[in-house]
Design an enzyme around this catalytic site. Structure first.
Site, PDB file in Angstrom:
ATOM      1  N   GLY A  45       0.927  -0.991   0.228  1.00 55.25           N
ATOM      2  CA  GLY A  45      -0.036  -0.044   0.359  1.00 55.25           C
ATOM      3  C   GLY A  45       0.845   1.072  -0.060  1.00 55.25           C
ATOM      4  N   GLN A  50       3.052   9.776   0.790  1.00 53.38           N
ATOM      5  CA  GLN A  50       4.505   9.205   1.394  1.00 53.38           C
ATOM      6  C   GLN A  50       5.404   9.563  -0.263  1.00 53.38           C
ATOM      7  OE1 GLN A  50       2.164   5.506   1.738  1.00 53.38           O
ATOM      8  NE2 GLN A  50       3.932   5.043   2.644  1.00 53.38           N
ATOM      9  N   CYS A  95       5.388  -0.151   7.090  1.00 52.19           N
ATOM     10  CA  CYS A  95       5.162   1.133   6.362  1.00 52.19           C
ATOM     11  C   CYS A  95       6.308   1.714   5.792  1.00 52.19           C
ATOM     12  CB  CYS A  95       4.897   1.995   7.120  1.00 52.19           C
ATOM     13  SG  CYS A  95       4.326   4.234   6.520  1.00 52.19           S
ATOM     14  N   LEU A  96       6.204   1.896   4.396  1.00 56.23           N
ATOM     15  CA  LEU A  96       7.650   2.315   3.357  1.00 56.23           C
ATOM     16  C   LEU A  96       7.901   3.823   4.227  1.00 56.23           C
ATOM     17  CD1 LEU A  96       6.463   1.575  -0.032  1.00 56.23           C
ATOM     18  CD2 LEU A  96       7.829   0.499   1.001  1.00 56.23           C
ATOM     19  N   HIS A 137      -5.493   1.879   7.148  1.00 57.58           N
ATOM     20  CA  HIS A 137      -3.541   2.310   7.396  1.00 57.58           C
ATOM     21  C   HIS A 137      -2.886   3.394   6.466  1.00 57.58           C
ATOM     22  CE1 HIS A 137       1.375   1.545   7.936  1.00 57.58           C
ATOM     23  NE2 HIS A 137       1.391   2.358   7.186  1.00 57.58           N
ATOM     24  N   GLU A 138      -3.434   3.219   5.243  1.00 56.07           N
ATOM     25  CA  GLU A 138      -3.735   4.308   3.860  1.00 56.07           C
ATOM     26  C   GLU A 138      -4.203   5.188   3.991  1.00 56.07           C
ATOM     27  OE1 GLU A 138      -1.191   3.925   2.582  1.00 56.07           O
ATOM     28  OE2 GLU A 138       0.081   1.841   3.281  1.00 56.07           O
ATOM     29  N   HIS A 141      -3.282   7.774   6.914  1.00 57.18           N
ATOM     30  CA  HIS A 141      -1.903   8.987   5.769  1.00 57.18           C
ATOM     31  C   HIS A 141      -2.111   9.402   5.661  1.00 57.18           C
ATOM     32  CE1 HIS A 141       1.879   7.321   6.013  1.00 57.18           C
ATOM     33  NE2 HIS A 141       1.631   5.495   5.874  1.00 57.18           N
TER      34      HIS A 141
HETATM   35  C1  Y12 Z   1       0.721  -5.106   6.981  1.00 56.26           C
HETATM   36  C2  Y12 Z   1       0.865  -4.685   6.090  1.00 56.26           C
HETATM   37  C3  Y12 Z   1       2.110  -3.549   5.560  1.00 56.26           C
HETATM   38  C4  Y12 Z   1       0.998  -2.297   6.025  1.00 56.26           C
HETATM   39  C5  Y12 Z   1       0.429  -0.938   4.763  1.00 56.26           C
HETATM   40  C6  Y12 Z   1       1.049  -0.553   3.828  1.00 56.26           C
HETATM   41  N1  Y12 Z   1       2.619  -0.690   4.008  1.00 56.26           N
HETATM   42  C7  Y12 Z   1       4.231  -1.652   3.601  1.00 56.26           C
HETATM   43  O1  Y12 Z   1       3.385  -2.237   1.976  1.00 56.26           O
HETATM   44  C8  Y12 Z   1       5.474  -1.638   3.572  1.00 56.26           C
HETATM   45  C9  Y12 Z   1       6.341  -3.006   3.717  1.00 56.26           C
HETATM   46  C10 Y12 Z   1       7.708  -1.878   3.420  1.00 56.26           C
HETATM   47  C11 Y12 Z   1       8.276  -2.374   2.279  1.00 56.26           C
HETATM   48  C12 Y12 Z   1       9.902  -2.434   3.141  1.00 56.26           C
HETATM   49  O2  Y12 Z   1      10.837  -3.259   2.236  1.00 56.26           O
HETATM   50  C13 Y12 Z   1      11.566  -2.101   0.886  1.00 56.26           C
HETATM   51  O3  Y12 Z   1      11.827  -0.974   1.547  1.00 56.26           O
HETATM   52  C14 Y12 Z   1      12.207  -2.803   0.104  1.00 56.26           C
HETATM   53  C15 Y12 Z   1      10.212  -2.289   4.152  1.00 56.26           C
HETATM   54  O4  Y12 Z   1      11.625  -1.795   4.096  1.00 56.26           O
HETATM   55  C16 Y12 Z   1      12.314  -2.680   5.265  1.00 56.26           C
HETATM   56  O5  Y12 Z   1      11.640  -2.553   6.225  1.00 56.26           O
HETATM   57  C17 Y12 Z   1      13.852  -1.898   5.146  1.00 56.26           C
HETATM   58  C18 Y12 Z   1       8.988  -1.586   5.491  1.00 56.26           C
HETATM   59  C19 Y12 Z   1       8.276  -1.461   4.256  1.00 56.26           C
HETATM   60  C20 Y12 Z   1      -0.538  -2.431   6.356  1.00 56.26           C
HETATM   61  C21 Y12 Z   1      -0.422  -3.765   7.398  1.00 56.26           C
HETATM   62 CO    CO Z   2       2.471   3.790   5.704  1.00 57.72          CO
END
Ligand code: Y12
Ligand code: CO
Length: 175
Positions: A45, A50, A95-96, A137-138, A141
């Protein structure tokens, strides 16, 4: 349009995003450019704030059982509003904009959300499980709220300490 992920504690993440009124080429370009950023960073997401655009825009792509995220599963939401919520779910969120940090967060299990698509058509979606969590979550934001804001006081303090240490390490890895 070159987009970069804005990371905590950048104050832009605290902005309240504005309703989208024009469903034009600029909006479509923003959506088209957000998608590869989300997929390229293994995200499920991403909200426009962001990538430093304070518009009520978010995208989601919940992975299938094999981890694939086909583009057919992409959901784009403009001006989303949750019209119904019930139940309780605890899910480990990331969260990214808050890299390397994951924490269990309590949310509503079932939601109904009204939104517009990129062509201003009105839609309704009922969601539960991970999709429901990701939408909440989004949408947070869009209101300047981060999942870390939902941590208990002592956990938040611990997070701030660890996060600062990690940022320092990122700037000068030898220290
Ligand atoms: C459960 C999980 C996620 C959400 C909300 C949306 N969040 C994400 O999509 C987060 C993704 C994410 C990806 C990562 O990986 C990279 O950047 C390659 C990350 O990186 C590290 O931790 C290094 C962190 C988050 C809601 C519910
Ligand atoms: Co987020």
């Amino acid at each position: 349009m070159k987009l970069n992920i804005v990371e905590y504690p950048d104050k832009r993440l605290r902005q309240k995003s504005k309703r989208v009124e024009k469903f034009d080429k600029e909006l479509h370009t923003l959506l088209d450019n957000m998608y590869p950023i989300m997929i390229g960073t293994n995200g499920i997401g991403l909200a426009a704030i962001q990538v430093a655009h304070a518009k009520q825009v978010l995208i989601l792509n919940i992975p299938e059982e094999d981890g694939e995220q086909p583009v057919d599963n992409l959901i784009e939401m403009i001006n989303p509003i949750i019209t119904h919520k019930d139940g309780e779910i605890i899910y480990q969120e990331g969260c990214l904009s808050v890299p390397t940090f994951y924490e269990d967060i309590k949310r509503f299990e079932n939601i109904t959300v009204n939104f517009q698509d990129r062509d201003a058509n009105t839609k309704t979606l009922e969601a539960n499980g991970l999709l429901s969590v990701a939408i909440q979550h989004e949408i947070d934001h869009l209101n300047g709220i981060l999942f870390i804001d939902k941590l208990a006081y002592s956990r938040r303090k611990k997070f701030e300490k660890e996060y600062k240490r990690m940022q320092k390490e990122k700037k000068s890895p030898s220290n």
